[in-house]
Design a protein around this motif. Structure first.
Motif, mmCIF file in Angstrom:
data_model
loop_
_atom_site.group_PDB
_atom_site.id
_atom_site.type_symbol
_atom_site.label_atom_id
_atom_site.label_comp_id
_atom_site.label_asym_id
_atom_site.label_seq_id
_atom_site.Cartn_x
_atom_site.Cartn_y
_atom_site.Cartn_z
ATOM 1 N N GLY A 74 -12.442 8.358 -9.017
ATOM 2 C CA GLY A 74 -12.407 9.387 -7.983
ATOM 3 C C GLY A 74 -12.859 8.877 -6.620
ATOM 4 O O GLY A 74 -13.209 9.671 -5.752
ATOM 5 N N THR A 75 -12.843 7.569 -6.436
ATOM 6 C CA THR A 75 -13.272 6.990 -5.160
ATOM 7 C C THR A 75 -12.131 6.330 -4.399
ATOM 8 O O THR A 75 -12.375 5.590 -3.444
ATOM 9 N N PHE A 76 -10.910 6.614 -4.784
ATOM 10 C CA PHE A 76 -9.745 5.984 -4.137
ATOM 11 C C PHE A 76 -9.621 6.495 -2.703
ATOM 12 O O PHE A 76 -9.653 7.697 -2.458
ATOM 13 N N PRO A 77 -9.465 5.571 -1.721
ATOM 14 C CA PRO A 77 -9.446 5.982 -0.318
ATOM 15 C C PRO A 77 -8.124 6.605 0.148
ATOM 16 O O PRO A 77 -8.092 7.274 1.180
ATOM 17 N N GLU A 85 -8.748 1.506 -10.854
ATOM 18 C CA GLU A 85 -10.142 1.824 -11.198
ATOM 19 C C GLU A 85 -10.712 2.860 -10.231
ATOM 20 O O GLU A 85 -11.405 3.793 -10.644
ATOM 21 N N GLN A 86 -10.411 2.702 -8.953
ATOM 22 C CA GLN A 86 -10.906 3.653 -7.963
ATOM 23 C C GLN A 86 -10.309 5.042 -8.187
ATOM 24 O O GLN A 86 -11.017 6.044 -8.048
ATOM 25 N N ARG A 87 -9.039 5.096 -8.546
ATOM 26 C CA ARG A 87 -8.427 6.403 -8.831
ATOM 27 C C ARG A 87 -9.094 7.044 -10.043
ATOM 28 O O ARG A 87 -9.356 8.243 -10.049
ATOM 29 N N TRP A 125 0.835 -1.209 0.000
ATOM 30 C CA TRP A 125 0.000 0.000 0.000
ATOM 31 C C TRP A 125 0.866 1.254 0.000
ATOM 32 O O TRP A 125 0.629 2.183 -0.774
ATOM 33 N N SER A 126 1.868 1.294 0.847
ATOM 34 C CA SER A 126 2.732 2.477 0.956
ATOM 35 C C SER A 126 3.485 2.749 -0.335
ATOM 36 O O SER A 126 3.597 3.897 -0.765
ATOM 37 N N ASN A 127 3.994 1.706 -0.958
ATOM 38 C CA ASN A 127 4.733 1.906 -2.203
ATOM 39 C C ASN A 127 3.809 2.309 -3.349
ATOM 40 O O ASN A 127 4.207 3.086 -4.208
ATOM 41 N N TYR A 128 2.583 1.798 -3.350
ATOM 42 C CA TYR A 128 1.613 2.220 -4.362
ATOM 43 C C TYR A 128 1.326 3.711 -4.220
ATOM 44 O O TYR A 128 1.359 4.466 -5.192
ATOM 45 N N LEU A 129 1.062 4.142 -2.981
ATOM 46 C CA LEU A 129 0.813 5.565 -2.734
ATOM 47 C C LEU A 129 2.047 6.410 -3.053
ATOM 48 O O LEU A 129 1.926 7.474 -3.682
ATOM 49 N N ASP A 130 3.223 5.957 -2.627
ATOM 50 C CA ASP A 130 4.455 6.705 -2.875
ATOM 51 C C ASP A 130 4.715 6.879 -4.369
ATOM 52 O O ASP A 130 5.161 7.941 -4.810
ATOM 53 N N TYR A 131 4.430 5.846 -5.150
ATOM 54 C CA TYR A 131 4.625 5.946 -6.601
ATOM 55 C C TYR A 131 3.737 7.044 -7.187
ATOM 56 O O TYR A 131 4.199 7.911 -7.932
ATOM 57 N N HIS A 132 2.473 7.036 -6.832
ATOM 58 C CA HIS A 132 1.557 8.014 -7.411
ATOM 59 C C HIS A 132 1.788 9.421 -6.859
ATOM 60 O O HIS A 132 1.625 10.405 -7.589
#
Length: 86
Positions: free
Chosen positions: A80-83, A75-77, A31-38
């Motif tokens: 516009g529903t990405f938490p 898909e959530q991003r 999760w952290s690396n996914y967020l950090d990438y974006h």
């Protein structure tokens, strides 16, 4: 520094040990690396700078995260529903 990042990317095999996530369960690491990438992409794109340093985070989350999770988060991003906070 760019040469150092390129060298690390060329020698990349799998996600390295991260002291923030010492347990077997690597869900938070994924999760952290996914967020950090974006976040990295967003920040560098806003500055108009090459975002190749962000590739490290992408490779780490691709090796740690199940693809079903990544597809769902993408898909959530898009919807516009990405938490997460990017």
């Amino acid at each position: 520094m760019a040469d150092d990042i390129k060298a690390k990317l060329e020698n990349y095999r799998t996600a390295p040990f991260d002291a923030r996530f010492p347990n077997q369960n690597q869900t938070r690491n994924c999760w952290s690396n996914y967020l950090d990438y974006h976040r990295c992409q967003k920040a560098l794109d806003a500055k108009g700078v090459d975002n190749s340093p962000c590739e490290w985070y992408r490779r780490v989350y691709k090796s740690l995260c199940p693809m079903a999770w990544v597809q769902k988060w993408d898909e959530q991003r898009a919807d516009g529903t990405f938490p997460g906070k990017i």
